[in-house]
Design an enzyme around this catalytic site. Structure first.
Site, PDB file in Angstrom:
ATOM      1  N   HIS A  88     108.590 -61.708 -12.094  1.00  0.00           N
ATOM      2  CA  HIS A  88     107.290 -61.081 -11.774  1.00  0.00           C
ATOM      3  C   HIS A  88     106.148 -62.075 -11.934  1.00  0.00           C
ATOM      4  O   HIS A  88     106.205 -62.964 -12.785  1.00  0.00           O
ATOM      5  CB  HIS A  88     107.049 -59.811 -12.602  1.00  0.00           C
ATOM      6  N   ASP A  90     102.840 -60.979 -12.134  1.00  0.00           N
ATOM      7  CA  ASP A  90     101.678 -60.397 -12.827  1.00  0.00           C
ATOM      8  C   ASP A  90     101.783 -60.722 -14.304  1.00  0.00           C
ATOM      9  O   ASP A  90     102.859 -61.078 -14.797  1.00  0.00           O
ATOM     10  CB  ASP A  90     101.611 -58.876 -12.618  1.00  0.00           C
ATOM     11  N   GLU A 155     105.112 -55.600 -12.827  1.00  0.00           N
ATOM     12  CA  GLU A 155     106.118 -55.329 -13.856  1.00  0.00           C
ATOM     13  C   GLU A 155     105.440 -54.856 -15.131  1.00  0.00           C
ATOM     14  O   GLU A 155     105.915 -53.943 -15.801  1.00  0.00           O
ATOM     15  CB  GLU A 155     106.950 -56.590 -14.145  1.00  0.00           C
ATOM     16  N   GLU A 156     104.329 -55.496 -15.467  1.00  0.00           N
ATOM     17  CA  GLU A 156     103.672 -55.192 -16.743  1.00  0.00           C
ATOM     18  C   GLU A 156     103.004 -53.818 -16.765  1.00  0.00           C
ATOM     19  O   GLU A 156     102.493 -53.395 -17.801  1.00  0.00           O
ATOM     20  CB  GLU A 156     102.633 -56.278 -17.086  1.00  0.00           C
ATOM     21  N   THR A 318      75.850 -41.126 -36.033  1.00  0.00           N
ATOM     22  CA  THR A 318      76.430 -39.898 -36.580  1.00  0.00           C
ATOM     23  C   THR A 318      76.688 -38.903 -35.455  1.00  0.00           C
ATOM     24  O   THR A 318      75.818 -38.156 -35.055  1.00  0.00           O
ATOM     25  CB  THR A 318      75.478 -39.294 -37.629  1.00  0.00           C
ATOM     26  N   HIS A 430     102.649 -61.590 -24.515  1.00  0.00           N
ATOM     27  CA  HIS A 430     101.630 -60.538 -24.620  1.00  0.00           C
ATOM     28  C   HIS A 430     100.597 -60.846 -25.699  1.00  0.00           C
ATOM     29  O   HIS A 430      99.703 -60.046 -25.928  1.00  0.00           O
ATOM     30  CB  HIS A 430     102.240 -59.152 -24.899  1.00  0.00           C
TER      31      HIS A 430
HETATM   32  N1  BES Z   1     109.606 -59.881 -19.994  1.00  0.00           N
HETATM   33  C1  BES Z   1     109.177 -58.713 -20.667  1.00  0.00           C
HETATM   34  C2  BES Z   1     110.314 -57.937 -21.285  1.00  0.00           C
HETATM   35  C3  BES Z   1     111.135 -58.727 -22.249  1.00  0.00           C
HETATM   36  C4  BES Z   1     110.539 -59.333 -23.333  1.00  0.00           C
HETATM   37  C5  BES Z   1     112.491 -58.855 -22.073  1.00  0.00           C
HETATM   38  C6  BES Z   1     111.302 -60.085 -24.212  1.00  0.00           C
HETATM   39  C7  BES Z   1     113.238 -59.579 -22.949  1.00  0.00           C
HETATM   40  C8  BES Z   1     112.644 -60.207 -24.013  1.00  0.00           C
HETATM   41  C9  BES Z   1     108.425 -57.851 -19.693  1.00  0.00           C
HETATM   42  O1  BES Z   1     107.470 -58.564 -18.952  1.00  0.00           O
HETATM   43  C10 BES Z   1     107.639 -56.835 -20.442  1.00  0.00           C
HETATM   44  O2  BES Z   1     106.824 -57.182 -21.239  1.00  0.00           O
HETATM   45  N2  BES Z   1     107.846 -55.591 -20.111  1.00  0.00           N
HETATM   46  C11 BES Z   1     107.060 -54.536 -20.587  1.00  0.00           C
HETATM   47  C12 BES Z   1     107.465 -53.384 -19.737  1.00  0.00           C
HETATM   48  C13 BES Z   1     106.600 -52.236 -19.653  1.00  0.00           C
HETATM   49  C14 BES Z   1     105.161 -52.475 -19.552  1.00  0.00           C
HETATM   50  C15 BES Z   1     107.109 -51.273 -18.651  1.00  0.00           C
HETATM   51  C16 BES Z   1     107.349 -54.251 -22.039  1.00  0.00           C
HETATM   52  O3  BES Z   1     108.488 -54.442 -22.495  1.00  0.00           O
HETATM   53  O4  BES Z   1     106.422 -53.851 -22.741  1.00  0.00           O
HETATM   54 MN    MN Z   2     108.230 -60.274 -18.221  1.00  0.00          MN
HETATM   55 MN    MN Z   3     105.703 -58.811 -20.313  1.00  0.00          MN
END
Ligand code: BES
Ligand code: MN
Ligand code: MN
Length: 458
Positions: A88, A90, A155-156, A318, A430
Site C-alpha cells: 500500500h 498510503d 489500507e490504513e 466551565t 504509526h
Molecule cells: N502493515 C500494517 C500491519 C502490520 C503491522 C502487519 C506490523 C504486520 C506487522 C498495516 O499497515 C496496518 O497498520 N494496518 C492497520 C489496519 C487497520 C487500520 C485496518 C492496523 O493494523 O492498525
Molecule cells: Mn502497512
Molecule cells: Mn500501517
C-alpha cells in the site's frame, strides 16, 4: 537468472533509495481529506514507474469514493505460476509533529536508517517489490514468473475499495498465490514469514446529553455529562486484568495449536527487554496466564485511540459539553467475526450506558483475522530464497497488526499468501520517527528477486 538481477540491484542501490525518497516526499495520508490529492499523486507516480520498468496494462483504478488502486501485470511467462503482489502507498498521519527529529515528509538518512512517515509502512516495502521486478526485467528482458500487481491507497483506513475490487473482479487478480510486502522480521537478521494477522473492528462512540452546551455552575449536578458517561462506558468494556467484559466476546476464540505455541517459545524474545526498549512503560499489561506474544498475536484486545469534544483549549472553560466522542477499536483473532463481535459490543454498550445520555455506536471499518497454512510450495520457495540471502532458516510468526485484504485474498481468490516483510521491531510504525533500516531495504529487494526466481521454477 537471479545472479544478474541481484548484481543489477547492487549497482543501482543508490538510485533505488533516492527514488524511494521521492515517493516518501508525497504526504499520502489516507485518513485526512486534505491529503486526498496526495494519495492520488502517489498512485500516479507509482503507476508511471511500473510503466517505466516495463509492466503492462498499468492502470490507476478509481471508484466514486475513496482512494485509487494501482494495477499492473506482466503475464508472458508461459507455463509458469502467477504471483499477485500487494502493498500500500498510503500512510498514517504523522502527528505528533514535534516529536520528529527530521520532518516526516523529508526523508532523512541517519545511522543506517531512512526516516520518514511510510518508510517501512509501507512505501519502502512497496518499492522493494517494484525494484526487484525492475532488476529482473532489466537484466533478463523478462520476468521468471507471471506477475500481477495490486497496490492500494487506503489500507490504513480499512481498504474498502480493494475489498470491493477483489469481490467484483476476481478474474482480474487471478493468481496462484499472493505476495504481501507489509510485515516485519521478528528480529534483526532473522528471516521471517508472517502467517497470522489479527482482524479488527474500528468504532466510534458518540454520547449526547443536554441539547446544547451548558454553564457547568448553573446546570452542574442536574445535567448529565457526556464525558463522564463516556468514561463510564469505556471503563466498563475491560476489567483491570485486561479481560474484555463484553458478554460472549471470547466465545469463538480459537487457541493456537500446541506446535505453534511451542515454536513461539523458541523465538528469541525477552519480555523484559521488550517492555523496556520497545514499549518503554513501567509494566506490561494484559490477560493473566498469557505471554506478551500470545496477548498480541492470539488474543483479542480493545483499545481507545482518542476522545474528542468539549473544551480542549489552553486555560479553563466551565462548560458541560452536549456531546463526547471516542474512537474505540478491537483486534480480533480466528474464529471471531467482525459482524458478531460488533453486534455483541454494540448491545453491551447500549446496556451499560448511564441514564440521561444517548449513545450512538458507529462502525468505521472492519476486517477479518487470518492464519494461513505454511504447507504449500510458495512458502517453501520463500524460505529457500530467504536462506540464500540471509543465510538462516526462516521463522514463522503471527503479528498483532491487521491487513484487511489478506483474508479476502483467501476467501474470494482462493489463493494462499506469502507475507514476507523486512521491517524491524523498532521501526516505529504509526509512530513519530518511523524508519526503514536501509540494509533491509536492499536485502529485501534481493530476497524478492530470489523469491520470484524460486517461485517461477515451481
Ligand atoms: N502493515 C500494517 C500491519 C502490520 C503491522 C502487519 C506490523 C504486520 C506487522 C498495516 O499497515 C496496518 O497498520 N494496518 C492497520 C489496519 C487497520 C487500520 C485496518 C492496523 O493494523 O492498525
Ligand atoms: Mn502497512
Ligand atoms: Mn500501517
Amino acid at each position: 537468472m537471479s545472479a544478474g538481477a541481484v548484481g543489477y540491484a547492487k549497482e543501482n542501490a543508490g538510485r533505488f533509495l533516492e527514488e524511494l525518497k521521492t515517493l516518501l516526499r508525497i504526504p499520502s495520508v489516507s485518513t485526512t481529506p486534505e491529503h486526498k490529492g496526495d494519495v492520488e499523486k502517489a498512485a500516479e507516480w507509482v503507476a508511471a514507474e511500473l510503466r517505466r520498468i516495463g509492466m503492462e496494462h498499468v492502470e490507476v483504478i478509481r471508484a466514486a469514493e475513496g482512494h485509487p488502486l494501482v494495477y499492473a501485470d506482466w503475464l508472458k511467462a508461459a507455463g509458469k505460476p502467477t504471483v499477485l503482489c500487494y502493498a500500500h502507498f498510503d500512510v498514517q498521519p504523522p502527528d505528533p509533529l514535534d516529536e520528529w527529529v527530521s520532518p516526516p515528509f523529508e526523508p532523512t538518512e541517519r545511522n543506517g536508517n531512512l526516516y520518514a512517515r511510510g518508510a517501512v509502512d509501507d512505501k519502502g516495502q512497496l518499492w522493494s517489490q517494484v525494484k526487484a521486478l525492475e532488476a529482473l526485467m532489466k537484466k533478463d528482458g523478462k520476468l521468471p514468473i507471471n506477475v500481477r500487481v495490486i497496490y492500494e491507497g487506503e489500507e490504513e483506513v480499512g481498504g474498502e475499495r480493494i475489498a470491493a475490487f477483489v469481490r467484483d473482479h476476481p478474474e482480474r487478480l487471478k493468481a496462484d498465490f499472493a505476495l504481501i510486502s507489509d510485515t516485519e522480521m521478528f528480529a534483526p537478521e532473522l528471516p521471517t514469514l508472517c502467517v497470522g494477522l489479527r482482524g479488527m473492528i474500528y468504532t466510534e462512540l458518540e454520547v449526547r446529553g443536554a441539547k446544547t452546551d451548558l454553564h457547568s455552575g448553573m446546570y452542574g449536578g442536574a445535567a448529565p455529562n457526556p464525558f463522564v458517561a463516556l468514561a463510564q462506558i469505556i471503563a466498563g468494556l475491560k476489567d483491570r486484568e485486561g479481560k474484555i467484559s463484553i458478554p460472549g466476546f471470547y466465545d469463538d476464540v480459537k487457541a493456537p495449536s500446541a506446535e505453534e505455541l511451542a515454536a513461539w517459545k523458541k523465538l528469541p524474545f525477552d519480555e523484559e527487554e521488550y517492555r523496556e526498549k520497545e514499549v518503554g512503560a513501567s509494566k506490561l499489561v494484559g490477560e493473566k496466564g498469557y505471554s506478551a506474544i500470545e496477548r498480541t498475536w492470539a488474543r483479542p484486545t480493545l483499545d481507545v485511540h482518542g476522545i474528542v469534544g468539549g473544551f480542549i483549549g489552553a486555560g479553563a472553560k466551565t462548560v458541560i459539553p452536549a456531546k463526547a466522542t471516542a474512537k474505540v477499536s478491537m483486534r480480533l483473532v480466528p474464529d471471531m467475526t467482525p459482524e458478531k463481535s460488533f453486534r455483541q459490543y454494540k448491545e453491551y454498550v447500549e446496556k451499560i450506558k448511564p441514564e440521561g445520555v444517548t449513545v450512538e455506536v458507529r462502525l468505521i471499518h472492519s476486517g477479518e483475522a487470518i492464519v494461513i497454512g505454511t504447507d504449500n510450495p510458495y512458502v517453501k520457495a520463500a524460505t529457500k530464497a530467504l536462506k540464500k540471502v540471509w543465510g538462516k532458516d526462516t521463522v514463522f510468526i503471527r503479528s498483532g497488526g491487521s491487513i484487511p485484504i489478506v483474508g479476502d485474498f483467501e476467501r474470494f481468490l482462493k489463493i494462499p499468501s506469502v507475507m514476507m516483510g523486512f521491517g524491524l521491531p523498532d521501526d516505529g510504525l504509526h509512530a513519530p520517527n518511523e524508519k526503514f533500516h536501509i540494509a533491509n531495504f536492499h536485502r529485501g529487494i534481493e530476497s524478492l528477486i530470489e523469491f520470484f526466481d524460486e517461485a517461477g521454477s515451481l
